[in-house]
Scaffold this motif. Sequence first.
Motif, PDB file in Angstrom:
ATOM      1  N   ASN A  61      15.834   2.668 -15.590  1.00 10.54           N
ATOM      2  CA  ASN A  61      16.809   3.755 -15.455  1.00 10.54           C
ATOM      3  C   ASN A  61      16.632   4.850 -16.499  1.00 10.54           C
ATOM      4  N   GLY A  62      15.406   5.203 -16.800  1.00 10.13           N
ATOM      5  CA  GLY A  62      15.146   6.274 -17.744  1.00 10.13           C
ATOM      6  C   GLY A  62      15.308   5.900 -19.206  1.00 10.13           C
ATOM      7  N   LEU A  63      15.495   4.606 -19.476  1.00 10.87           N
ATOM      8  CA  LEU A  63      15.659   4.138 -20.848  1.00 10.87           C
ATOM      9  C   LEU A  63      14.658   3.043 -21.151  1.00 10.87           C
ATOM     10  N   LEU A  64      14.016   3.150 -22.280  1.00  8.45           N
ATOM     11  CA  LEU A  64      13.177   2.063 -22.774  1.00  8.45           C
ATOM     12  C   LEU A  64      14.150   0.969 -23.234  1.00  8.45           C
ATOM     13  N   MET A  65      14.106  -0.213 -22.596  1.00  9.73           N
ATOM     14  CA  MET A  65      15.166  -1.215 -22.796  1.00  9.73           C
ATOM     15  C   MET A  65      14.685  -2.561 -23.332  1.00  9.73           C
ATOM     16  N   ALA A  66      13.415  -2.916 -23.103  1.00 12.69           N
ATOM     17  CA  ALA A  66      12.959  -4.259 -23.471  1.00 12.69           C
ATOM     18  C   ALA A  66      11.455  -4.252 -23.656  1.00 12.69           C
ATOM     19  N   ARG A  67      10.967  -5.321 -24.283  1.00 17.46           N
ATOM     20  CA  ARG A  67       9.518  -5.463 -24.447  1.00 17.46           C
ATOM     21  C   ARG A  67       9.118  -6.909 -24.207  1.00 17.46           C
ATOM     22  N   GLN A  68       7.833  -7.065 -23.875  1.00 19.53           N
ATOM     23  CA  GLN A  68       7.219  -8.388 -23.744  1.00 19.53           C
ATOM     24  C   GLN A  68       5.853  -8.332 -24.397  1.00 19.53           C
ATOM     25  N   ALA A  69       5.556  -9.321 -25.215  1.00 18.60           N
ATOM     26  CA  ALA A  69       4.254  -9.385 -25.876  1.00 18.60           C
ATOM     27  C   ALA A  69       3.164  -9.622 -24.836  1.00 18.60           C
ATOM     28  N   LEU A  70       2.026  -8.967 -25.031  1.00 14.39           N
ATOM     29  CA  LEU A  70       0.862  -9.185 -24.178  1.00 14.39           C
ATOM     30  C   LEU A  70       0.117 -10.422 -24.653  1.00 14.39           C
ATOM     31  N   VAL A  71      -0.171 -11.333 -23.738  1.00 17.00           N
ATOM     32  CA  VAL A  71      -0.888 -12.568 -24.064  1.00 17.00           C
ATOM     33  C   VAL A  71      -2.384 -12.385 -23.825  1.00 17.00           C
ATOM     34  N   ARG A  72      -2.724 -11.833 -22.655  1.00 17.83           N
ATOM     35  CA  ARG A  72      -4.136 -11.605 -22.314  1.00 17.83           C
ATOM     36  C   ARG A  72      -4.196 -10.678 -21.105  1.00 17.83           C
ATOM     37  N   LEU A  73      -5.402 -10.202 -20.813  1.00 21.97           N
ATOM     38  CA  LEU A  73      -5.667  -9.439 -19.598  1.00 21.97           C
ATOM     39  C   LEU A  73      -6.627 -10.256 -18.749  1.00 21.97           C
ATOM     40  N   GLU A  74      -6.404 -10.259 -17.434  1.00 21.76           N
ATOM     41  CA  GLU A  74      -7.291 -11.018 -16.553  1.00 21.76           C
ATOM     42  C   GLU A  74      -7.560 -10.233 -15.282  1.00 21.76           C
ATOM     43  N   GLU A  75      -8.725 -10.493 -14.707  1.00 25.65           N
ATOM     44  CA  GLU A  75      -9.082  -9.835 -13.453  1.00 25.65           C
ATOM     45  C   GLU A  75      -8.303 -10.454 -12.300  1.00 25.65           C
ATOM     46  N   VAL A  76      -7.789  -9.585 -11.420  1.00 27.51           N
ATOM     47  CA  VAL A  76      -7.049 -10.023 -10.236  1.00 27.51           C
ATOM     48  C   VAL A  76      -7.639  -9.294  -9.040  1.00 27.51           C
ATOM     49  N   ARG A  77      -8.032 -10.057  -8.032  1.00 27.83           N
ATOM     50  CA  ARG A  77      -8.546  -9.454  -6.795  1.00 27.83           C
ATOM     51  C   ARG A  77      -7.517  -9.723  -5.707  1.00 27.83           C
ATOM     52  N   ARG A  78      -6.950  -8.664  -5.165  1.00 29.65           N
ATOM     53  CA  ARG A  78      -5.929  -8.784  -4.125  1.00 29.65           C
ATOM     54  C   ARG A  78      -6.583  -8.841  -2.753  1.00 29.65           C
ATOM     55  N   GLU A  79      -5.750  -8.940  -1.723  1.00 25.50           N
ATOM     56  CA  GLU A  79      -6.236  -9.087  -0.346  1.00 25.50           C
ATOM     57  C   GLU A  79      -7.169  -7.956   0.074  1.00 25.50           C
TER      58      GLU A  79
END
Length: 146
Positions: A61-79
């Motif tokens: 809603n136009g407000l920075l409200m929360a954060r989550q720490a990044l654990v890792r990045l991984e490749e994702v292949r969708r349909e």
Amino acid sequence: MAASVHLVKLCVGIDKISALKERQALPHARTSDGFPRHVTRMWPKREADLLDGGSIYWVMNGLLMARQALVRLEEVRREDGILRCGMVLSPEIVPVEPQRKRPFQGWRYLKPEDAPADLTGPAEEDDEDLPPSLLAALADIGVRRG
């Protein structure tokens, strides 16, 4: 040497922290080892910086409200066969001092010194009842909690 950096991302269709938790609890929003995952089209160029203590800061809603720490990045292949970036996140969603953010597409990098402070008080359940416009007004006049 990597210098920690964060991402700012719009939380599309989500207006409060409890709704983000509900969305991330869905099976398709989790990794095989149970972590929440946000899939995005582009791979961040500053991967090493992000994984050196970085977080995703969520805009609701136009407000920075929360954060989550990044654990890792991984490749994702969708349909559709296109390779995407899966941002694997800590299950802990940390409420932060509300801060106005204008709409944007994709993500933006955020320097640690520009990141809002974590809230340490009895936070999010009380905030869930406050309208976003009131939270924004409080943030604008410098009312801080925590």
